[in-house]
Write an enzyme that holds these catalytic residues in place. Structure first.
Site, short mmCIF file in Angstrom:
data_model
loop_
_atom_site.label_atom_id
_atom_site.label_comp_id
_atom_site.label_asym_id
_atom_site.label_seq_id
_atom_site.Cartn_x
_atom_site.Cartn_y
_atom_site.Cartn_z
N ASP A 123 0.86 -1.18 0.00
CA ASP A 123 0.00 0.00 0.00
C ASP A 123 0.90 1.23 0.00
O ASP A 123 2.01 1.19 0.53
CB ASP A 123 -0.90 0.01 1.24
CG ASP A 123 -1.97 -1.07 1.21
OD1 ASP A 123 -2.46 -1.38 0.11
OD2 ASP A 123 -2.31 -1.58 2.29
N ASP A 141 -6.91 -1.40 -4.51
CA ASP A 141 -7.94 -1.03 -3.53
C ASP A 141 -8.89 0.01 -4.11
O ASP A 141 -10.11 -0.07 -3.91
CB ASP A 141 -7.30 -0.48 -2.26
CG ASP A 141 -6.43 -1.49 -1.54
OD1 ASP A 141 -6.64 -2.70 -1.70
OD2 ASP A 141 -5.52 -1.05 -0.80
#
Length: 171
Positions: A123, A141
């Site tokens: 991330d 995401d």
């Protein structure tokens, strides 16, 4: 009676591939350019910060050991497969739903590749405002989130196809 299609339009396959490539490309670039937990400001209230998430959304199910890795890989493959099957069965008049499903599949596959390869999801996008902080996320995401929104929106903006046999007939 109308016949259901049994293939996925090439444009949705390309969208899935594009999401996976964008996701993996940006993660590779960030992982090779940034040090973990050392943020770099991009815009006001947006920074890149390299983070490794062993869990799922918002670091849920993140355990110290690697116990969740392969079950989550399997779950990602199962979800992508089921949504791909649903996508293959959609009539051509449902482009919002098709786009939503393709975005979710591409995102699920992008994160699954990380989890299978390195044991965690990379991330790197952090959105915040003063003391408020949103979770750190990635392209996959974002694709999943937009895909879920599109899938839900399709129930309001698209009318499911009705079989020709049932039109004009009473109960």
């Amino acid at each position: 009676m109308t016949q259901k299609p049994s293939h996925i339009s090439v444009r949705w396959i390309w969208l899935i591939v594009l999401i996976v490539l964008l996701d993996q490309g940006t993660k590779h670039l960030v992982a090779s350019s940034l040090q973990p937990n050392r943020p770099i400001a991009i815009l006001p209230s947006v920074e890149f910060v390299l983070s490794y998430n062993k869990g799922v959304s918002f670091s849920f199910l993140q355990f110290a050991d690697d116990a969740q890795r392969w079950p989550l890989v399997g779950l990602s493959i199962l979800a992508a497969g089921l949504l791909g099957w649903w996508l293959s069965r959609l009539p051509s008049g449902r482009p919002i739903l098709a786009m939503g499903l393709a975005l979710i599949v591409g995102g699920a596959l992008g994160n699954m590749l990380d989890r299978a390869g390195i044991g965690s999801v990379i991330d790197f996008v952090h959105v915040y405002y003063k003391a408020w902080s949103f979770a750190v996320f990635n392209v996959a995401d974002a694709a999943i989130t937009i895909g879920v929104i599109a899938t839900l929106a399709s129930t309001y903006f698209e009318t499911p196809s009705v079989c020709a046999d049932s039109q004009g007939k009473g109960p």
